[in-house]
Motif scaffolding. Structure first.
Motif, PDB file in Angstrom:
ATOM      1  N   CYS A  59       3.701   6.134  -5.334  1.00 17.27           N
ATOM      2  CA  CYS A  59       3.356   6.416  -6.863  1.00 17.27           C
ATOM      3  C   CYS A  59       2.429   7.132  -7.185  1.00 17.27           C
ATOM      4  CB  CYS A  59       3.444   4.915  -7.460  1.00 17.27           C
ATOM      5  SG  CYS A  59       3.088   5.041  -9.279  1.00 17.27           S
ATOM      6  N   ASP A  60       1.313   7.007  -6.731  1.00 21.11           N
ATOM      7  CA  ASP A  60      -0.031   7.503  -7.243  1.00 21.11           C
ATOM      8  C   ASP A  60      -0.265   8.773  -6.513  1.00 21.11           C
ATOM      9  OD1 ASP A  60      -1.722   4.272  -7.153  1.00 21.11           O
ATOM     10  OD2 ASP A  60      -0.454   5.341  -8.674  1.00 21.11           O
ATOM     11  N   ARG A  61      -0.025   9.059  -5.375  1.00 22.57           N
ATOM     12  CA  ARG A  61      -0.140  10.162  -4.647  1.00 22.57           C
ATOM     13  C   ARG A  61       0.863  11.066  -4.380  1.00 22.57           C
ATOM     14  NH1 ARG A  61      -4.109   9.613   0.367  1.00 22.57           N
ATOM     15  NH2 ARG A  61      -3.654  11.842   0.286  1.00 22.57           N
ATOM     16  N   LEU A  62       2.005  10.494  -4.101  1.00 24.10           N
ATOM     17  CA  LEU A  62       3.203  11.320  -3.550  1.00 24.10           C
ATOM     18  C   LEU A  62       4.244  11.753  -4.812  1.00 24.10           C
ATOM     19  CD1 LEU A  62       3.914   9.560  -0.067  1.00 24.10           C
ATOM     20  CD2 LEU A  62       2.496  11.905  -0.453  1.00 24.10           C
TER      21      LEU A  62
ATOM     22  N   GLN B 199       0.801  -1.219   0.003  1.00 26.81           N
ATOM     23  CA  GLN B 199      -0.053   0.170   0.154  1.00 26.81           C
ATOM     24  C   GLN B 199       0.893   1.219   0.026  1.00 26.81           C
ATOM     25  OE1 GLN B 199      -2.807  -0.920   3.018  1.00 26.81           O
ATOM     26  NE2 GLN B 199      -4.513  -0.778   1.633  1.00 26.81           N
ATOM     27  N   LEU B 200       1.746   1.066   0.521  1.00 29.84           N
ATOM     28  CA  LEU B 200       2.858   2.566   0.686  1.00 29.84           C
ATOM     29  C   LEU B 200       3.478   2.330  -0.730  1.00 29.84           C
ATOM     30  CD1 LEU B 200       4.812   2.152   4.143  1.00 29.84           C
ATOM     31  CD2 LEU B 200       2.966   4.091   3.310  1.00 29.84           C
ATOM     32  N   SER B 201       3.625   1.305  -1.606  1.00 32.41           N
ATOM     33  CA  SER B 201       4.185   1.602  -2.754  1.00 32.41           C
ATOM     34  C   SER B 201       3.047   2.328  -3.699  1.00 32.41           C
ATOM     35  CB  SER B 201       4.493   0.357  -3.514  1.00 32.41           C
ATOM     36  OG  SER B 201       5.133   0.730  -4.551  1.00 32.41           O
TER      37      SER B 201
ATOM     38  N   ALA C 140      10.814  -3.121  -2.659  1.00 29.57           N
ATOM     39  CA  ALA C 140       9.247  -3.358  -2.379  1.00 29.57           C
ATOM     40  C   ALA C 140       8.654  -2.130  -2.271  1.00 29.57           C
ATOM     41  CB  ALA C 140       9.179  -3.794  -0.887  1.00 29.57           C
ATOM     42  N   LEU C 141       9.225  -1.101  -2.135  1.00 29.05           N
ATOM     43  CA  LEU C 141       8.262   0.501  -2.330  1.00 29.05           C
ATOM     44  C   LEU C 141       8.204   0.807  -3.781  1.00 29.05           C
ATOM     45  CD1 LEU C 141       9.654   2.683   0.790  1.00 29.05           C
ATOM     46  CD2 LEU C 141       7.400   1.929   0.121  1.00 29.05           C
ATOM     47  N   THR C 142       8.850   0.094  -4.512  1.00 26.39           N
ATOM     48  CA  THR C 142       9.055   0.548  -6.140  1.00 26.39           C
ATOM     49  C   THR C 142       7.891  -0.347  -6.732  1.00 26.39           C
ATOM     50  OG1 THR C 142      11.331   1.258  -5.916  1.00 26.39           O
ATOM     51  CG2 THR C 142      10.484   0.854  -8.040  1.00 26.39           C
TER      52      THR C 142
END
Lengths: 147, 147
Positions: free
Chosen positions: A94-97, A88-90, A141-143
């Motif tokens: 990407c989408d919001r930050l 979810q953090l990924s 993982a974040l990517t």
């Protein structure tokens, strides 16, 4: 999927147990903003980031640094499922930050450096290798959900 | 061309004057070989690199590490002309040693981590920023003659 040996997990956990997440989090994020100044663009509303002293003393930086490092603590608890843990953090990054995933590697570097300043000789090459593997895997993982 | 402010130069030389080049050089190269094991391919004739203890204690690693860090000392004396200073070494690493220039950044990272572990709190974010700029400058200078 990244596999961590029992020794690597033990090395990571033993150091993590001694980290003051409050203090270290702020230090890590502060150093990111000082050493890689373009990262400041993601923190427009943080107030005064005009000098090294301002950044390292900025309460919003400290608070957000603590939040980020606390989240990193999840990585330490779930080293066998980093992609799931950070899914979810990924998507958020990407989408919001709209954060360039290269910056995750830079933050990983800062984590290692702050650990090195804090633990000195105790931050042995094996410790460094285990933590390097972890920060790289978290960055990946974040990517993972980027599109 | 990279420009270093007088504060950055002072921060760098202040740290450098306290470094034991022989010891730190060996540690830097060993950590590179432990943390990024693929780099061992460039040191086939160094004997036993089979474990991190073997690497950290290997006399050829220590000797070559000292040589590499001594050469880095030239960077510090010539911060205003890194490309000129490292022109020949750049050609050597490309034409004869066939080293992927990405590895220069890895060695730079390792060096920053060693400084962090040796100097602790004294290795402030300002000092770190100056050193990161220097290692990046050296890595670029070493890559400059690649073709």
């Amino acid at each position: 999927m990244v596999h961590f040996t029992a020794e690597e997990k033990a090395a990571v956990a033993s150091l993590w147990a001694k980290v003051n997440v409050d203090v270290a989090g702020g230090e890590i994020l502060g150093r990111l903003l000082v050493v890689y100044p373009w990262t400041q663009r993601f923190f427009d509303n943080f107030g005064n980031l005009s000098s090294e002293t301002a950044i390292m003393g900025n309460p919003k930086v400290k608070a957000h640094g603590k939040k980020v490092l606390t989240s990193f603590g999840n990585a330490v608890k779930h080293m066998d499922d980093l992609k799931g843990t950070f899914s979810q953090l990924s998507e958020l990054h990407c989408d919001r930050l709209h954060v360039d995933p290269e910056n995750f590697k830079l933050l990983g570097n800062m984590i290692l450096i702050v650990l090195a300043t804090q633990f000195g000789r105790e931050f042995t090459p094996q410790m460094q290798a285990a933590w390097q593997k972890l920060t790289t895997a978290v960055a990946n993982a974040l990517t993972f959900k980027y599109h | 061309m990279v420009h270093f402010t007088s504060e950055e130069k002072a921060a760098i030389t202040n740290v450098w004057s306290k470094i034991n080049v022989e010891e730190a050089g060996g540690e830097a190269l060993s950590r590179l070989l432990v943390v990024y094991p693929w780099t061992q391919r460039f040191f086939d004739n160094f004997g036993n690199l089979s474990s991190s203890s073997a690497i950290m204690g290997n006399p050829k690693v220590k000797a070559h590490g000292k040589k590499v860090l001594t050469s880095f000392g030239d960077a510090i004396k010539n911060m205003d002309n890194l490309k000129g200073t490292f022109a020949k070494l750049s050609e050597l690493h490309c034409d004869k040693l066939h080293v992927d220039p990405e590895n220069f950044k890895l060695l730079g990272n390792v060096l920053v981590i060693i400084l962090a572990s040796h100097f602790g709190k004294e290795f402030t974010s300002d000092v770190q920023a100056a050193w990161q700029k220097l290692v990046a400058g050296v890595a670029n200078a070493l890559a400059h003659k690649y073709h």
